[in-house]
Design a protein around this motif. Structure first.
Motif, PDB file in Angstrom:
ATOM      1  N   ASP A  57      -6.427  15.039 -15.162  1.00 20.48           N
ATOM      2  CA  ASP A  57      -5.602  14.439 -16.213  1.00 20.48           C
ATOM      3  C   ASP A  57      -4.884  13.189 -15.710  1.00 20.48           C
ATOM      4  OD1 ASP A  57      -6.369  16.368 -18.001  1.00 20.48           O
ATOM      5  OD2 ASP A  57      -4.584  17.616 -17.733  1.00 20.48           O
ATOM      6  N   HIS A  58      -4.387  13.269 -14.471  1.00 19.06           N
ATOM      7  CA  HIS A  58      -3.680  12.118 -13.909  1.00 19.06           C
ATOM      8  C   HIS A  58      -4.646  10.948 -13.708  1.00 19.06           C
ATOM      9  CE1 HIS A  58      -0.081  10.892 -11.165  1.00 19.06           C
ATOM     10  NE2 HIS A  58      -0.561   9.870 -11.815  1.00 19.06           N
ATOM     11  N   ILE A  63       0.852  -1.181   0.000  1.00 23.00           N
ATOM     12  CA  ILE A  63       0.000   0.000   0.000  1.00 23.00           C
ATOM     13  C   ILE A  63       0.889   1.233   0.000  1.00 23.00           C
ATOM     14  CG2 ILE A  63      -1.697   1.317   1.349  1.00 23.00           C
ATOM     15  CD1 ILE A  63      -2.669  -1.455   2.379  1.00 23.00           C
ATOM     16  N   VAL A  64       0.643   2.146  -0.920  1.00 29.23           N
ATOM     17  CA  VAL A  64       1.433   3.366  -1.012  1.00 29.23           C
ATOM     18  C   VAL A  64       0.550   4.534  -0.596  1.00 29.23           C
ATOM     19  CG1 VAL A  64       2.905   4.800  -2.450  1.00 29.23           C
ATOM     20  CG2 VAL A  64       2.729   2.334  -2.909  1.00 29.23           C
ATOM     21  N   ALA A  65       0.874   5.111   0.565  1.00 30.25           N
ATOM     22  CA  ALA A  65       0.138   6.259   1.074  1.00 30.25           C
ATOM     23  C   ALA A  65       0.754   7.545   0.529  1.00 30.25           C
ATOM     24  CB  ALA A  65       0.144   6.245   2.604  1.00 30.25           C
ATOM     25  N   ASP A  66       0.169   8.674   0.903  1.00 29.02           N
ATOM     26  CA  ASP A  66       0.564   9.956   0.300  1.00 29.02           C
ATOM     27  C   ASP A  66       1.450  10.779   1.233  1.00 29.02           C
ATOM     28  OD1 ASP A  66       0.699  11.888  -1.653  1.00 29.02           O
ATOM     29  OD2 ASP A  66      -1.217  12.823  -1.145  1.00 29.02           O
ATOM     30  N   GLY A  67       2.278  10.108   2.036  1.00 32.58           N
ATOM     31  CA  GLY A  67       3.242  10.818   2.861  1.00 32.58           C
ATOM     32  C   GLY A  67       4.569  10.932   2.142  1.00 32.58           C
ATOM     33  N   LEU A  72       0.641  -7.163   4.730  1.00 33.03           N
ATOM     34  CA  LEU A  72       0.553  -5.801   4.218  1.00 33.03           C
ATOM     35  C   LEU A  72       1.811  -5.016   4.564  1.00 33.03           C
ATOM     36  CD1 LEU A  72      -2.540  -6.668   5.194  1.00 33.03           C
ATOM     37  CD2 LEU A  72      -3.044  -4.343   4.467  1.00 33.03           C
ATOM     38  N   THR A  73       2.368  -4.366   3.560  1.00 31.49           N
ATOM     39  CA  THR A  73       3.452  -3.402   3.758  1.00 31.49           C
ATOM     40  C   THR A  73       2.937  -2.050   3.292  1.00 31.49           C
ATOM     41  OG1 THR A  73       5.245  -5.014   3.501  1.00 31.49           O
ATOM     42  CG2 THR A  73       5.757  -2.700   3.029  1.00 31.49           C
ATOM     43  N   ILE A  74       3.074  -1.044   4.153  1.00 27.21           N
ATOM     44  CA  ILE A  74       2.592   0.301   3.833  1.00 27.21           C
ATOM     45  C   ILE A  74       3.783   1.237   3.779  1.00 27.21           C
ATOM     46  CG2 ILE A  74       1.028   2.178   4.481  1.00 27.21           C
ATOM     47  CD1 ILE A  74      -0.527   0.146   6.176  1.00 27.21           C
ATOM     48  N   VAL A  75       4.015   1.872   2.641  1.00 26.12           N
ATOM     49  CA  VAL A  75       5.041   2.902   2.507  1.00 26.12           C
ATOM     50  C   VAL A  75       4.349   4.240   2.304  1.00 26.12           C
ATOM     51  CG1 VAL A  75       6.758   1.295   1.581  1.00 26.12           C
ATOM     52  CG2 VAL A  75       5.288   2.566   0.011  1.00 26.12           C
ATOM     53  N   GLY A  76       5.050   5.317   2.631  1.00 27.04           N
ATOM     54  CA  GLY A  76       4.441   6.644   2.531  1.00 27.04           C
ATOM     55  C   GLY A  76       3.518   6.959   3.675  1.00 27.04           C
ATOM     56  N   ALA A  77       3.624   6.210   4.784  1.00 31.80           N
ATOM     57  CA  ALA A  77       2.735   6.430   5.934  1.00 31.80           C
ATOM     58  C   ALA A  77       3.251   7.500   6.872  1.00 31.80           C
ATOM     59  CB  ALA A  77       2.555   5.122   6.710  1.00 31.80           C
ATOM     60  N   PHE A  78       4.534   7.874   6.744  1.00 33.84           N
ATOM     61  CA  PHE A  78       5.142   8.862   7.633  1.00 33.84           C
ATOM     62  C   PHE A  78       5.350  10.180   6.889  1.00 33.84           C
ATOM     63  CE2 PHE A  78       7.328   4.768   9.010  1.00 33.84           C
ATOM     64  CZ  PHE A  78       6.372   4.477   9.962  1.00 33.84           C
ATOM     65  N   GLY A  79       5.595  11.227   7.675  1.00 30.39           N
ATOM     66  CA  GLY A  79       5.937  12.512   7.074  1.00 30.39           C
ATOM     67  C   GLY A  79       4.737  13.203   6.467  1.00 30.39           C
ATOM     68  N   GLY A  80       4.980  13.875   5.368  1.00 32.24           N
ATOM     69  CA  GLY A  80       3.907  14.674   4.793  1.00 32.24           C
ATOM     70  C   GLY A  80       3.731  15.968   5.580  1.00 32.24           C
ATOM     71  N   ARG A  81       2.646  16.656   5.296  1.00 32.47           N
ATOM     72  CA  ARG A  81       2.430  17.970   5.922  1.00 32.47           C
ATOM     73  C   ARG A  81       1.724  17.899   7.255  1.00 32.47           C
ATOM     74  NH1 ARG A  81      -0.648  20.633   0.994  1.00 32.47           N
ATOM     75  NH2 ARG A  81      -1.431  18.485   0.939  1.00 32.47           N
ATOM     76  N   ALA A 138      -0.487   7.335  -5.568  1.00 31.61           N
ATOM     77  CA  ALA A 138      -0.255   6.845  -6.929  1.00 31.61           C
ATOM     78  C   ALA A 138       0.994   7.480  -7.531  1.00 31.61           C
ATOM     79  CB  ALA A 138      -1.476   7.133  -7.806  1.00 31.61           C
ATOM     80  N   VAL A 139       1.241   8.744  -7.195  1.00 29.91           N
ATOM     81  CA  VAL A 139       2.432   9.430  -7.700  1.00 29.91           C
ATOM     82  C   VAL A 139       3.683   8.766  -7.140  1.00 29.91           C
ATOM     83  CG1 VAL A 139       3.670  11.625  -7.793  1.00 29.91           C
ATOM     84  CG2 VAL A 139       1.166  11.593  -7.929  1.00 29.91           C
ATOM     85  N   GLY A 140       3.666   8.493  -5.829  1.00 31.21           N
ATOM     86  CA  GLY A 140       4.803   7.834  -5.206  1.00 31.21           C
ATOM     87  C   GLY A 140       5.008   6.432  -5.727  1.00 31.21           C
ATOM     88  N   ALA A 141       3.914   5.708  -5.968  1.00 35.26           N
ATOM     89  CA  ALA A 141       4.029   4.350  -6.498  1.00 35.26           C
ATOM     90  C   ALA A 141       4.684   4.360  -7.876  1.00 35.26           C
ATOM     91  CB  ALA A 141       2.649   3.706  -6.570  1.00 35.26           C
ATOM     92  N   GLU A 142       4.308   5.316  -8.706  1.00 41.48           N
ATOM     93  CA  GLU A 142       4.924   5.429 -10.028  1.00 41.48           C
ATOM     94  C   GLU A 142       6.404   5.770  -9.904  1.00 41.48           C
ATOM     95  OE1 GLU A 142       0.988   6.944 -12.527  1.00 41.48           O
ATOM     96  OE2 GLU A 142       2.334   8.406 -11.596  1.00 41.48           O
TER      97      GLU A 142
END
Length: 246
Positions: free
Chosen positions: A79-80, A23-27, A118-127, A56-60
């Protein structure tokens, strides 16, 4: 009269490898090289890739082949989204006014599709810190049951060890990894009781880690087959590569 000899072959059950979902989160999304160096094999045997909205951006960027995008799509422009759909990727758009975070929707979507790990990346950080805290809390979803789940970036692997309430039995977790890596054991919400460690520099033998104090911070793996046993409560198990400063 000849009697035909018939060979009977017993039908054995076929072992099925549990489905591993990424799972790719938006962090904050680490680079692929950083993940590979910190956690060799992290991307092995992935059977499903779910992006949570802008994840989705991070996954790409990680070079992943996305199977599903879920969320309210407030982080992806039209568009994306059209490009994702044009590539044959399933997009499940949720209303903006909802009870779940986009990452929670992604976790639930993976479970609904049979994911056992399940492995989740992008779960930390962000705004927003609240999103990070909420993502950590997802490791306690009752729907996960005994499934393996981890949050991952290039500096941290976070899992949860939970002793069933009233079960009267301890639970044990193997902590395999490199000698010298850091292993922090942090009580989550309530005191962690009956904590016993193996293969860590600062041992515990049936001890209690109180919620609040940082006693379980920055232990060190002394051998590749370390382990921890928990009698009661919940532990956050936070592993970090030895290249980081304790």
């Amino acid at each position: 009269m000849n009697t035909a000899s018939v060979a009977v072959t017993e039908m054995l059950p076929v072992a099925v490898e549990p489905v591993k979902a990424l799972i790719v989160a938006d962090g904050d999304i680490p680079g692929r090289d950083g993940l590979d160096a910190a956690w060799p094999g992290w991307s092995d045997a992935i059977g499903l890739v779910v992006a949570a909205d802008g994840g989705a951006v991070g996954a790409e960027r990680l070079g992943l082949s996305i199977d599903l995008v879920v969320g309210d799509m407030d982080s992806l422009d039209a568009d994306h989204l059209a490009r994702l759909r044009g590539a044959g990727i399933t997009v499940e758009q949720a209303p903006i006014d909802k009870d779940e975070s986009d990452t929670e929707l992604a976790v639930r979507a993976a479970l609904a599709r049979g994911a056992r790990r399940l492995t989740i990346v992008g779960a930390f950080g962000g705004r927003r810190l609240d999103h990070t805290l909420a993502n950590i809390g997802l490791l306690l979803l009752p729907e996960l049951g005994e499934r393996e789940a981890e949050l991952l970036d290039a500096t941290t692997r976070l899992t949860v060890l939970r002793a069933p309430d009233g079960a009267g039995r301890s639970v044990r977790r193997e902590l395999p990894g490199r000698v010298g890596d850091l292993v922090s054991l942090l009580p989550f919400g309530i005191d962690a009781q009956g904590v016993t460690t193996e293969g860590l520099r600062y041992p515990l033998a049936g001890g209690t880690l109180l919620a609040g104090p940082a006693r379980g911070l920055s232990n060190v793996r002394l051998r590749p087959d370390a382990a921890v046993t928990l009698g009661r409560g919940i532990l956050l198990v936070v592993e970090s590569p030895a290249t980081l400063v304790p």
